[in-house]
Design a protein around this motif. Structure first.
Motif, PDB file in Angstrom:
ATOM      1  N   GLN A  78      -8.548  16.166   0.796  1.00 60.92           N
ATOM      2  CA  GLN A  78      -7.741  17.277   1.284  1.00 60.92           C
ATOM      3  C   GLN A  78      -8.150  18.579   0.603  1.00 60.92           C
ATOM      4  O   GLN A  78      -8.204  19.628   1.233  1.00 60.92           O
ATOM      5  CB  GLN A  78      -6.256  17.007   1.046  1.00 60.92           C
ATOM      6  N   ASP A  81     -11.343  19.742   2.193  1.00 56.35           N
ATOM      7  CA  ASP A  81     -11.093  20.315   3.520  1.00 56.35           C
ATOM      8  C   ASP A  81     -10.504  21.721   3.409  1.00 56.35           C
ATOM      9  O   ASP A  81     -10.866  22.610   4.183  1.00 56.35           O
ATOM     10  CB  ASP A  81     -10.154  19.422   4.330  1.00 56.35           C
ATOM     11  N   LYS A  84     -13.332  23.959   2.445  1.00 51.92           N
ATOM     12  CA  LYS A  84     -14.218  24.197   3.592  1.00 51.92           C
ATOM     13  C   LYS A  84     -13.558  25.144   4.587  1.00 51.92           C
ATOM     14  O   LYS A  84     -14.204  26.039   5.132  1.00 51.92           O
ATOM     15  CB  LYS A  84     -14.564  22.884   4.290  1.00 51.92           C
ATOM     16  N   ASP A 159     -16.073  20.822  15.265  1.00 55.53           N
ATOM     17  CA  ASP A 159     -15.394  20.315  14.065  1.00 55.53           C
ATOM     18  C   ASP A 159     -15.079  21.445  13.084  1.00 55.53           C
ATOM     19  O   ASP A 159     -14.077  21.391  12.365  1.00 55.53           O
ATOM     20  CB  ASP A 159     -16.208  19.211  13.384  1.00 55.53           C
ATOM     21  N   LEU A 163     -11.309  22.370  11.794  1.00 57.57           N
ATOM     22  CA  LEU A 163     -11.015  22.554  10.380  1.00 57.57           C
ATOM     23  C   LEU A 163     -10.416  23.935  10.120  1.00 57.57           C
ATOM     24  O   LEU A 163      -9.463  24.085   9.351  1.00 57.57           O
ATOM     25  CB  LEU A 163     -12.298  22.363   9.569  1.00 57.57           C
TER      26      LEU A 163
END
Length: 184
Positions: A78, A81, A84, A159, A163
């Protein structure tokens, strides 16, 4: 000097605090021989146990709810992510949406109140607007159409947009706290 016990003592059906003084012979005899009309019956639990039994379920519930097992810390996945998402946001969105605001169109910020008012308060809607654009915001999707509505800069992969939508939604839900970013 009298000291009170934290455990209650029973007199009939009511409980009260008891003194931690030595009981007299008469008090001990009454408590053990049953001469006291207020003494506990053999088959009944003492008041201390009744109180403990009545408090145990809520105390255990609170203990479990506050336990780190039930609320584990944020996982490494997590955290990655979020980092990112922050890097993508810094690369593609921060020019117009610094700290969740909007320098082009003030009513179209990424704060939850404006997202809700504009009907873009779910990850799916944020994804759609990021992919295809809306109003003055260009789309960043690979297959964004019509061409005039899409960015002239680099496009994002599906993707990456997913995100990014997750990141924007989580930031909006938290009021856009500052996220430290170590880079792309």
């Amino acid at each position: 000097m009298a000291v009170f016990s934290m455990l209650p003592s029973c007199l009939g059906k009511t409980c009260s605090l008891k003194f931690l003084a030595k009981p007299t012979k008469l008090q001990r005899r009454n408590a053990y021989e049953g001469d006291n009309p207020f003494a506990q019956k053999e088959n009944k639990l003492p008041c201390e146990l009744k109180l403990l039994n009545s408090l145990a379920p809520p105390l255990m519930t609170a203990l479990i709810a506050l336990s780190p097992i039930v609320n584990p810390p944020v996982s490494v996945g997590q955290t990655i992510d979020v980092q990112k998402g922050a890097a993508l946001f810094n690369r593609a969105c921060i020019g117009c949406h610094y700290a969740g605001g909007n320098i082009i169109q003030p009513g179209a910020t990424l704060f939850l109140k404006d997202l809700q008012r504009n009907g873009v308060d779910t990850e799916e809607e944020i994804y759609r607007v990021t992919y295809f654009g809306k109003g003055r915001m260009p789309g960043f999707g690979q297959n964004c159409m019509p061409r005039g509505q899409c960015t002239f800069g680099p496009r994002l992969q599906d993707d990456e947009i997913k995100l990014l939508a997750e990141f924007v939604k989580s930031q909006a839900d938290q009021g856009w706290p500052k996220i430290e970013n170590s880079g792309d």
